[in-house]
Design an enzyme around this catalytic site. Sequence first.
Site: not given
Length: 170
Positions: A46, A51, A91-92, A133, A137
């Site tokens: 996702g 982000q 998480c990226l 999640h 963000h």
Amino acid sequence: MARLDILAYPDPRLRMKALPVREFDDALARLIDDLFETLYAARGIGLAATQVNVQLQLIVIDVSEDRSKPEVFINPQILARDQIGLVEESCLSVPGIVENVARATALTVRAVDRRGTPYMRDLDGLLAVCLQHEIDHLDGTLFVDRLPFFKRLRTRRRLERGGRAYQAAA
Ligand code: GNR
Ligand code: NI
């Protein structure tokens, strides 16, 4: 299509609050395509627009094994949550950290699709966890903010030393 840069902790732009999408135009369609390209290139499940430094309430998700089920959530609102479970998350934008987070295991969400049409869906499993999640963000919240106090301290210390050092030592 373009691959976008993913912001990484502790970038303050990850703390910004996203605004609702109001225009369902070609620019939005292009942004959605770019988010999916970025998501697949990064091998994530996702990605929230926050982000990639776009402060819009826009999320792309694909939890399928073969990357064949792209799902778009715009202006999402969680209407109901069911049961809480501990789920392992990464998480990226927080590389190198993997921790259990308390999340609802099932939920009802209201959102609009890429053409602006509202819909409601009941979600469970990884899709439900991932959506929570990603909505975090959009609110400027990271999964490490949701850890119990001492774990949060430990994680913060690790992040200050650099996620990579932690990854190598783990
Ligand atoms: O790729 C990701 N995996 C993941 C695993 C468990 C719970 C949440 C996620 S989301 C994450 C990609 C990401 O950082 N999205 O914001
Ligand atoms: Ni994330």
